[in-house]
Scaffold this motif. Sequence first.
Motif, PDB file in Angstrom:
ATOM      1  N   GLY A 224       5.469 -13.794  13.637  1.00  0.00           N
ATOM      2  CA  GLY A 224       6.299 -12.648  13.998  1.00  0.00           C
ATOM      3  C   GLY A 224       6.658 -11.836  12.771  1.00  0.00           C
ATOM      4  O   GLY A 224       6.758 -12.362  11.660  1.00  0.00           O
ATOM      5  N   ALA A 225       6.829 -10.525  12.972  1.00  0.00           N
ATOM      6  CA  ALA A 225       7.212  -9.601  11.898  1.00  0.00           C
ATOM      7  C   ALA A 225       8.509  -8.920  12.303  1.00  0.00           C
ATOM      8  O   ALA A 225       8.590  -8.303  13.373  1.00  0.00           O
ATOM      9  CB  ALA A 225       6.123  -8.576  11.634  1.00  0.00           C
ATOM     10  N   ALA A 226       9.521  -9.023  11.436  1.00  0.00           N
ATOM     11  CA  ALA A 226      10.834  -8.430  11.694  1.00  0.00           C
ATOM     12  C   ALA A 226      11.068  -7.299  10.715  1.00  0.00           C
ATOM     13  O   ALA A 226      10.751  -7.406   9.522  1.00  0.00           O
ATOM     14  CB  ALA A 226      11.932  -9.472  11.570  1.00  0.00           C
ATOM     15  N   HIS A 227      11.624  -6.197  11.212  1.00  0.00           N
ATOM     16  CA  HIS A 227      11.927  -5.022  10.388  1.00  0.00           C
ATOM     17  C   HIS A 227      13.431  -4.773  10.407  1.00  0.00           C
ATOM     18  O   HIS A 227      14.012  -4.498  11.463  1.00  0.00           O
ATOM     19  CB  HIS A 227      11.186  -3.806  10.919  1.00  0.00           C
TER      20      HIS A 227
ATOM     21  N   GLN B 161       8.971  -9.996  16.696  1.00  0.00           N
ATOM     22  CA  GLN B 161       8.162 -10.056  17.902  1.00  0.00           C
ATOM     23  C   GLN B 161       7.064 -11.092  17.677  1.00  0.00           C
ATOM     24  O   GLN B 161       6.182 -10.912  16.846  1.00  0.00           O
ATOM     25  CB  GLN B 161       7.553  -8.681  18.214  1.00  0.00           C
ATOM     26  N   TRP B 162       7.130 -12.190  18.423  1.00  0.00           N
ATOM     27  CA  TRP B 162       6.250 -13.317  18.178  1.00  0.00           C
ATOM     28  C   TRP B 162       4.917 -13.150  18.888  1.00  0.00           C
ATOM     29  O   TRP B 162       4.869 -12.754  20.051  1.00  0.00           O
ATOM     30  CB  TRP B 162       6.911 -14.620  18.625  1.00  0.00           C
TER      31      TRP B 162
ATOM     32  N   LEU C 286       6.701 -17.627  10.309  1.00  0.00           N
ATOM     33  CA  LEU C 286       5.745 -18.559  10.923  1.00  0.00           C
ATOM     34  C   LEU C 286       6.532 -19.642  11.647  1.00  0.00           C
ATOM     35  O   LEU C 286       7.460 -20.244  11.080  1.00  0.00           O
ATOM     36  CB  LEU C 286       4.851 -19.179   9.844  1.00  0.00           C
ATOM     37  N   LYS C 287       6.154 -19.870  12.899  1.00  0.00           N
ATOM     38  CA  LYS C 287       6.868 -20.857  13.718  1.00  0.00           C
ATOM     39  C   LYS C 287       5.859 -21.779  14.401  1.00  0.00           C
ATOM     40  O   LYS C 287       4.803 -21.336  14.861  1.00  0.00           O
ATOM     41  CB  LYS C 287       7.731 -20.141  14.756  1.00  0.00           C
TER      42      LYS C 287
ATOM     43  N   VAL D 206      10.953 -22.606  12.827  1.00  0.00           N
ATOM     44  CA  VAL D 206      10.435 -21.673  11.819  1.00  0.00           C
ATOM     45  C   VAL D 206      10.071 -22.478  10.580  1.00  0.00           C
ATOM     46  O   VAL D 206      10.920 -23.165   9.985  1.00  0.00           O
ATOM     47  CB  VAL D 206      11.480 -20.585  11.486  1.00  0.00           C
ATOM     48  N   LEU D 207       8.798 -22.368  10.175  1.00  0.00           N
ATOM     49  CA  LEU D 207       8.307 -23.143   9.043  1.00  0.00           C
ATOM     50  C   LEU D 207       8.313 -22.362   7.735  1.00  0.00           C
ATOM     51  O   LEU D 207       8.506 -22.951   6.673  1.00  0.00           O
ATOM     52  CB  LEU D 207       6.878 -23.639   9.324  1.00  0.00           C
ATOM     53  N   ALA D 208       8.083 -21.037   7.779  1.00  0.00           N
ATOM     54  CA  ALA D 208       7.997 -20.266   6.534  1.00  0.00           C
ATOM     55  C   ALA D 208       8.304 -18.811   6.843  1.00  0.00           C
ATOM     56  O   ALA D 208       8.129 -18.337   7.979  1.00  0.00           O
ATOM     57  CB  ALA D 208       6.618 -20.402   5.888  1.00  0.00           C
ATOM     58  N   GLU D 209       8.759 -18.108   5.796  1.00  0.00           N
ATOM     59  CA  GLU D 209       9.011 -16.668   5.860  1.00  0.00           C
ATOM     60  C   GLU D 209       8.482 -16.019   4.591  1.00  0.00           C
ATOM     61  O   GLU D 209       8.611 -16.589   3.497  1.00  0.00           O
ATOM     62  CB  GLU D 209      10.506 -16.368   6.008  1.00  0.00           C
TER      63      GLU D 209
END
Length: 392
Positions: free
Chosen positions: A197-200, A206-207, A242-243, A248-251
Motif C-alpha cells: 500500500g502507498a499512503a500520501h 490503499q492496499w 508492506l503487510k 505491517v512488516l516494513a515501510e
Amino acid sequence: MRGELRITAAAPVLLLLLLFLVPSAAPAAAAGRPAVKLSAAQAGTGGSITVSGSGWRPRTLLMLLVCGQATPARGVIGGTNSCANADGRAVTTDADGRFSRALPVTEPPAPCPCVVHVATATGAKAQADAAFQVAGHPVEPLPAQTGGGRLSVLTDTRLDGSSGLLTWFGAPPARTLAFTVGNVGTAAVKDPVFEVGAAHGVFAPQWDERQWRGTIDPGAKARVELPVELAAGAHGDYTVSLKYGGKVLAEQPWGVGRPWGVTLFWILLCLVVPAALFRVGLAVVDRVRPRHPARRPSRGSRAPHASWPSRRGRGAAARTPRAARTPRAAPPAPSPSLPWFTQDTGPGPAARPTAPQEDRPTSAPGPTSPTTPLNPTTPLNPTTPAGRDPRE
C-alpha cells in the motif's frame, strides 16, 4: 445481617441490568458474524445467481466476486488474483445489514474449487465465502496447508527504479519494492501473498495484493521484489508499506517529484494558441477586406515638373528684393578656331580682312545695356580706323 441485607437489595438491580444487556448483546454478536447465501450451488458461464447476505454492518459497501482456488474454510488462497474482478458487482447493505444482488457467473482465472467471495470495500474489514461450482471449469486440488510458517522481513528494504521522461509529463510513477524475507516458523511457506500500500500525507494506504511465486523453507530466506505503482500525475511525499498476514512488516518513504512537463505544456499551450488565433485572424482580415485599384491621373491634370520651383522656393523668391533679382550675364561664347591655324601662325594685320563700315559699332556698350554681349572679334578701341591693327 447487614451484609445479607445489602446483597438482597442489590439483586433486583442486577437482574434489571442483565435483562437490558443480554438482548442488546445478541444482535451485536449476530452482526459480527456476516453470512452469505446463494440461490444455486452450481451454474454455467453466462448465467447468473442471486447472492444474499445478513449480519453485515449497516450502510456498508460490499464487493461480490467469483474466485477460484478457495474454500469457505481456508478462504481465497491466491487473493484477488484468483477472482474474476472484471465481472464483480457492488452492493450496499440496508439499515439492518442485509443485501441481495444478482451476480453473473464467469470462469475465474484459477481452477476450482470456487467460492462466491463477499468482502467490505470501505471501513473495517469483514468477509465471508460461500461454496460454488462453475459448470465446465477445471478443478484442481488445493495446495498443502502450511499453518506453521511465519515470515519476517530483514533490514535491507529499498525502492529500486527511477522516473523516466514520461513520468515528467504525468505518467504513473513506478518502483520495485525489494526486500529480504525469512521464514521463522516451523513449516514451509509456498507462494505467499503480500499486501502493498502507498499512503500520501494523512490518508490511509490503499492496499493491493501481490503474490510471490516460490517456496521458503523454515529457517531460510529469500529476496522478494514486488511492483509498486502510483496514480498518474502523483507527486509529493508517499510512504510504501508492506503487510503480510495482517501485520505491517516494513515501510519505505518515497518522494515523487512534480511533473513539470505538464505545467510547461499548459504554459506553451496558453502562449501558442492565442498567437495562432491572432495569425489566423490577420489572414482572414487580409483575405476579406476589399481591394482598391491604383488611382490614375485624369487627362486634365498634369504631374508637377521636376524643374518647377516648390512652394518654399517661390515664397523665398517673392520675399527677395527686386534689385537683388538681376539676371546673370551669359558666359562669353568661345571663339571658333580654324583647324589649320594655331595661335602664332595666323595671318598678319595686312592680310586680315576688314569689317564693313556699317557693321562696326559706333560706340562702346555702356553700363546701362548689360544685355549686349561682347563680340571677341570686335576691336577694343572704337576710334581705331579701319584697316589698322590696334596693337600698333
